[in-house]
Design a protein around this motif. Structure first.
Motif, PDB file in Angstrom:
ATOM      1  N   VAL A   7      43.401  13.224  19.820  1.00 14.33           N
ATOM      2  CA  VAL A   7      42.532  12.260  19.142  1.00 14.33           C
ATOM      3  C   VAL A   7      41.138  12.286  19.756  1.00 14.33           C
ATOM      4  CG1 VAL A   7      42.137   9.801  18.719  1.00 14.33           C
ATOM      5  CG2 VAL A   7      44.422  10.757  18.450  1.00 14.33           C
ATOM      6  N   ILE A   8      40.126  12.245  18.882  1.00 12.81           N
ATOM      7  CA  ILE A   8      38.735  12.080  19.305  1.00 12.81           C
ATOM      8  C   ILE A   8      38.236  10.759  18.735  1.00 12.81           C
ATOM      9  CG2 ILE A   8      36.389  12.981  19.144  1.00 12.81           C
ATOM     10  CD1 ILE A   8      37.532  15.756  18.914  1.00 12.81           C
ATOM     11  N   ALA A   9      37.611   9.945  19.572  1.00 14.07           N
ATOM     12  CA  ALA A   9      37.106   8.646  19.116  1.00 14.07           C
ATOM     13  C   ALA A   9      35.696   8.428  19.645  1.00 14.07           C
ATOM     14  CB  ALA A   9      38.018   7.517  19.577  1.00 14.07           C
ATOM     15  N   SER A  10      34.869   7.760  18.829  1.00 19.32           N
ATOM     16  CA  SER A  10      33.493   7.444  19.227  1.00 19.32           C
ATOM     17  C   SER A  10      33.134   6.075  18.674  1.00 19.32           C
ATOM     18  CB  SER A  10      32.528   8.505  18.693  1.00 19.32           C
ATOM     19  OG  SER A  10      31.210   8.236  19.121  1.00 19.32           O
ATOM     20  N   VAL A  11      32.417   5.273  19.467  1.00 20.45           N
ATOM     21  CA  VAL A  11      32.043   3.922  19.049  1.00 20.45           C
ATOM     22  C   VAL A  11      30.585   3.652  19.424  1.00 20.45           C
ATOM     23  CG1 VAL A  11      32.900   2.914  21.204  1.00 20.45           C
ATOM     24  CG2 VAL A  11      32.652   1.471  19.173  1.00 20.45           C
ATOM     25  N   THR A  12      29.892   2.942  18.545  1.00 18.16           N
ATOM     26  CA  THR A  12      28.523   2.496  18.806  1.00 18.16           C
ATOM     27  C   THR A  12      28.438   1.006  18.514  1.00 18.16           C
ATOM     28  OG1 THR A  12      27.526   4.615  18.263  1.00 18.16           O
ATOM     29  CG2 THR A  12      26.109   2.703  18.129  1.00 18.16           C
ATOM     30  N   SER A  13      27.843   0.265  19.436  1.00 17.73           N
ATOM     31  CA  SER A  13      27.660  -1.179  19.249  1.00 17.73           C
ATOM     32  C   SER A  13      26.210  -1.523  19.580  1.00 17.73           C
ATOM     33  CB  SER A  13      28.617  -1.960  20.151  1.00 17.73           C
ATOM     34  OG  SER A  13      28.533  -3.341  19.880  1.00 17.73           O
ATOM     35  N   ARG A  14      25.573  -2.282  18.679  1.00 14.47           N
ATOM     36  CA  ARG A  14      24.158  -2.614  18.864  1.00 14.47           C
ATOM     37  C   ARG A  14      23.911  -4.076  18.492  1.00 14.47           C
ATOM     38  NH1 ARG A  14      19.544   1.285  16.531  1.00 14.47           N
ATOM     39  NH2 ARG A  14      20.611   2.608  18.057  1.00 14.47           N
ATOM     40  N   LYS A  15      23.039  -4.726  19.270  1.00 11.87           N
ATOM     41  CA  LYS A  15      22.697  -6.136  19.041  1.00 11.87           C
ATOM     42  C   LYS A  15      21.844  -6.276  17.783  1.00 11.87           C
ATOM     43  CE  LYS A  15      19.633  -8.078  21.701  1.00 11.87           C
ATOM     44  NZ  LYS A  15      18.644  -8.617  20.732  1.00 11.87           N
ATOM     45  N   GLY A  16      22.146  -7.328  17.004  1.00  8.62           N
ATOM     46  CA  GLY A  16      21.389  -7.583  15.784  1.00  8.62           C
ATOM     47  C   GLY A  16      19.970  -8.063  16.077  1.00  8.62           C
TER      48      GLY A  16
END
Length: 452
Positions: A7-16
Motif C-alpha cells: 500500500v502507498i498512502a499520501s495525505v495533505t492537510s492545510r489550514k483554512g
C-alpha cells in the motif's frame, strides 16, 4: 496467514483562510496530525501488511483548556490499533469496534458543544483494510471514495444531494422524508448517525480517497477522478486537489488522503489435495513402457538442426570410448599371447632339461663312464650307492649345485667318512662352505697306504 497488500498512502492537510487553527486530523496507519505540530502537513507511507487503518477527521479531536475538555477519537483509534485483540479480530469485528469508538466520541462532543456558537458536527471518514477486503466508516460530512478502472464512487453518506434538491425547490421536506423512509436515502437529520459500508473485495490498483468537508465544499466528485487520471503519483494528485480548493477560495480547513493498493499477495498455505484414484501397481514392464514413451516424446521434440554441436560431441565421445575398449582388448590379447608363449617355452625347457638329465643318468648307470666336471651332486649320490668307485685318481672335480664333501667322498672313495681327506688336501676348514664352481683336487688314497 492470509493476504498481504503493498500500500502507498499520501495525505495533505492545510489550514483554512479564515481559520485560526487547523482542527482537522488524520490517522495514517499509526501516525496522526499531532505528531507533526504544524497547521500544514504533507505525509506519505509505503508499507506491506495484512492490516491497515486510515482516517481523516474534523472537529472530533478537541483540546479545550478553558473547559478542560481533551477528546481525541484519533488517539482512541490508535490505542485500539495497538491492542492484542485487534490483531486477532476479523474485518467485521474491527469495523464494529471502531464504529463504536467514533459514535461514543461524537455523542460526547455533541452533548458538550451542540449549543455553542459556530459549532461544527464531528466528522470522520475511516478506511479499514484486512487481508483482501476493506470497509469504510463515516460520520458527519467527511467523505470516502473509491476509484476503480477509471470510475469513481462515493462510499460515505450522500445526504447533501437531498439537501441540494430541497434548496433548489425540486423536492419538498415531505418528499425528502418519504425518500429516506422508502429507500434509506440519508438526510441532514442523519448526519450524526454512523454510516458503515459493505465489505469491499480489493483489487490491485484500487484507489481510496478520504477528505474533509473543506475540499468537497469547493470541488465536485469528478474533479477528484480527473486529478488522479492526470497524475499517476498520488502525492502530486493530492496536492493538486488542495491547490484547486485554495484557488477556489476555500475558507475551511482542508485534509485529503489517498490510499492505493499496489499489489495483493495470497499467503495462504494450501494443503495438497489427496488423489482418490487407486494407485497403479508398479512392475518392471510398466516402468520400461513409461520410459519408452518418454523417450519417444523427446525424440519427436528433438530438432537436430539446433543441436549440431551436441550431436557431434556425443558421436566423438562414443567413438573414443569404442576405440579405447578395442585398444584395451587388443593389448590384453597380445599380453595373453606373450604369456602363453613364455609358459610354453619354459615348459619346453623343463622338458628338455628333464630329458637330458634322464639320458645322463641312464648313460652313467649303464656304461659306468667316468664323471666329468659337468656331473651333478645327484649323479654322485646315485653312482656311489651303486658301489662304482673304480675311478682314476688323483683327479679334479668342480663343485655343482647340491654337492657336499660327504657325497663327493662317497662317490670317489666309496666311503663318505673319508671327506676329511678331501678337506685337508684342499685346505678346507669348514665342510659346509664349499662353493659352486670351486675346483677340488681328489687325492689317490689307495696308492698311498699312509692315507688309508
Amino acid at each position: 496467514m492470509g493476504y498481504v497488500s503493498n500500500v502507498i498512502a499520501s495525505v495533505t492537510s492545510r489550514k483554512g483562510i479564515v481559520k485560526q487553527k487547523n482542527e482537522d486530523n488524520f490517522y495514517i496507519n499509526g501516525k496522526f496530525m499531532d505528531d507533526y505540530e504544524t497547521d500544514s502537513v504533507l505525509a506519505s507511507i509505503e508499507n506491506k501488511s495484512d492490516s491497515f487503518i486510515f482516517s481523516v477527521s474534523n472537529s472530533i479531536d478537541i483540546a479545550d483548556k478553558e473547559k478542560g475538555v481533551f477528546i481525541s477519537v484519533t488517539k482512541d483509534i490508535k490505542k485500539y490499533h495497538e491492542k492484542p485483540e485487534y490483531k486477532e479480530s476479523d474485518l467485521s469485528t474491527r469495523t464494529e469496534q471502531i464504529a463504536g469508538i467514533i459514535s461514543e466520541t461524537g455523542k460526547l462532543i455533541n452533548s458538550i458543544y451542540s449549543d455553542s456558537e459556530g459549532f461544527s458536527f464531528p466528522s470522520i471518514a475511516c478506511l479499514l483494510i484486512k487481508d483482501n477486503k476493506a470497509s469504510v466508516i463515516s460520520l458527519g460530512n467527511c467523505k470516502a471514495f473509491i476509484i476503480r478502472g477509471g470510475h469513481i464512487k462515493q462510499l460515505s453518506s450522500e445526504w447533501e444531494k437531498t439537501q441540494r434538491l430541497l434548496k433548489l425547490g425540486i423536492i419538498t421536506n415531505e418528499q425528502v422524508l418519504d425518500l429516506a423512509t422508502r429507500y434509506g436515502i440519508p438526510t441532514e437529520n442523519s448526519i450524526n448517525e454512523i454510516q458503515k459500508s459493505e465489505e469491499i473485495l480489493l483489487e490491485e490498483r484500487d484507489l481510496f480517497v478520504l477528505s474533509t468537508s473543506g475540499l468537497m465544499n469547493q470541488i465536485e466528485i469528478e474533479d477528484i477522478n480527473e486529478a488522479f487520471k492526470k497524475h499517476n503519483d498520488i502525492e502530486t494528485a493530492v496536492n493538486s486537489l488542495v491547490k484547486i480548493a485554495v484557488k477556489s477560495g476555500a475558507e475551511d480547513n482542508i485534509t485529503v488522503m489517498a490510499i492505493r493498493i499496489e499489489k495483493i499477495t495470497n499467503t495462504y498455505v494450501r494443503e495438497p489435495v489427496q488423489s482418490r484414484k487407486t494407485p497403479r501397481k508398479t512392475t518392471p514392464k510398466s516402468i520400461m513402457t513409461l520410459l519408452l514413451i518418454r523417450f519417444i516424446r523427446k525424440i519427436r521434440k528433438f530438432d537436430i538442426r539446433k543441436s549440431y554441436p551436441s550431436v557431434i560431441a556425443f558421436i566423438l565421445v562414443i567413438a573414443v570410448i569404442i576405440g579405447g575398449v578395442s585398444l584395451i582388448k587388443s593389448l590384453s590379447g597380445k599380453v595373453a599371447s606373450n604369456k602363453d608363449s613364455i609358459e610354453n617355452t619354459i615348459q619346453d625347457d623343463e622338458h628338455l632339461s628333464d630329458s637330458t638329465t634322464d639320458d645322463n643318468t641312464n648313460n652313467t648307470e649303464t656304461n659306468g663312464n667316468n664323471i666329468s666336471e659337468g656331473t651333478t651332486g645327484g649323479t654322485l649320490q646315485n653312482t656311489a650307492e651303486n658301489g662304482e668307485n673304480g675311478k682314476t685318481l688323483p683327479t679334479k672335480y668342480t663343485v655343482k649345485k647340491g654337492d657336499t664333501l660327504y657325497n663327493i667322498s662317497k662317490y670317489f672313495y666309496g666311503d663318505p667318512t673319508k671327506y676329511r681327506i678331501i678337506m685337508e688336501y684342499n685346505n678346507i676348514t669348514d665342510p659346509s662352505k664349499i662353493q659352486i664352481g670351486q675346483v677340488l683336487e681328489i687325492p689317490d688314497i689307495y696308492g698311498d697306504s699312509s692315507d688309508d
